[in-house]
Design an enzyme around this catalytic site. Sequence first.
Site, mmCIF file in Angstrom:
data_model
loop_
_atom_site.group_PDB
_atom_site.id
_atom_site.type_symbol
_atom_site.label_atom_id
_atom_site.label_comp_id
_atom_site.label_asym_id
_atom_site.label_seq_id
_atom_site.Cartn_x
_atom_site.Cartn_y
_atom_site.Cartn_z
ATOM 1 N N GLY A 93 90.607 29.570 34.975
ATOM 2 C CA GLY A 93 90.655 30.474 33.744
ATOM 3 C C GLY A 93 90.904 31.679 34.257
ATOM 4 O O GLY A 93 91.623 32.664 33.687
ATOM 5 N N ASP A 94 90.564 32.378 35.356
ATOM 6 C CA ASP A 94 90.721 33.592 35.890
ATOM 7 C C ASP A 94 92.019 33.708 36.398
ATOM 8 O O ASP A 94 92.574 34.571 36.166
ATOM 9 C CB ASP A 94 89.752 33.828 37.282
ATOM 10 C CG ASP A 94 88.389 33.617 37.049
ATOM 11 O OD1 ASP A 94 87.724 34.184 35.859
ATOM 12 O OD2 ASP A 94 87.393 33.363 37.709
ATOM 13 N N ALA A 95 92.577 32.601 37.094
ATOM 14 C CA ALA A 95 93.978 32.640 37.476
ATOM 15 C C ALA A 95 94.963 32.773 36.303
ATOM 16 O O ALA A 95 95.986 33.390 36.135
ATOM 17 C CB ALA A 95 94.100 31.368 38.356
#
Length: 328
Positions: free
Chosen positions: A256-258
């Site tokens: 999700g961060d990527a």
Amino acid sequence: MREHAVDRLERALSTDPPTVVAAGHLNWDVTIHVDELPTGDGETQIERLEQSGGGSAANVAVGLVGLGGDAVVFGSVGGDESGAVALRELAGAGVNPGHVLVDPDAQTSVTYVIVDAAGAVSLLANEGANESFAAAGLDDAVLADADHLHLTGQRPETAASLATTAGDHGTPRSFDPGRRVGDRAYDDAIAAVDLLFVNDREADAVAAGTDVDPRAPTDHVVVITHGGGGATVHTPEGAVHHQGFPAEAVDTAGAGDAFAAGFLAATLGDPASEARAVPADPDAYRTPLVVANACGAIAAETVTARASLSWDRLRRVVDADASTVRLE
């Protein structure tokens, strides 16, 4: 068409990189890969163990730099060796860690990320120093000079204050509250941002606990990720969906961060964007969805939560699949 858009974005970001302040958690991650989680009094063999920097704010910042942006990270670590190593790693990745609070009386938060053979993730975490920082610790000038503020999980009052201050300076704001969105009073922070990142479960929690309907927003742009099913952007003017890219998931931590890093890089790097704002037109998010889903696929195939993003890696993912974007 997609390759042309990727090339155009890479050129735009290399010429005029946006500056993003990523505020939230900075961790030290211990990633443990097992065949399956033990049950009861059971025992399982550790297949692989890796240590790396982590925390959503740090992960997004590193991802943005890998795609050509400039990133300032704001958060806190403890006055221990883990904190010092985490800060050195960020600086080595090209992120500006100069505004990170070092709390001498606390330990740096360590997150144990347990990944099974299917790539499913379980977390064991201590709070440590990762919420020692407060909004007052960041100079207003940093937000005034930034092109965007991206908030991740943190104390609700800190997130709301940072978002309000950024708004006063005309700086666009996004928020990825994470898995605890249903347990923390994020109402004010969510109300103060322009762009919201949630998964399906988190979208349900936002709908139940705030005045925002993530699937029919009136004042926000909401990005809802669907795991292996891609992602949908909902705006006041409509929605657009991309079904994602195939990935052999080995570790979904940090995906999700990527995704957020790719989405922000593509949205802020678009030469057609006015003042790097958050547009309401769903058509504006066709390319960001492709880029973000490609970044998420790369992260899912990466052993740790800290994926190494680059335009060359994105091209390989995009060129390998003939996926389409659907306007709803």
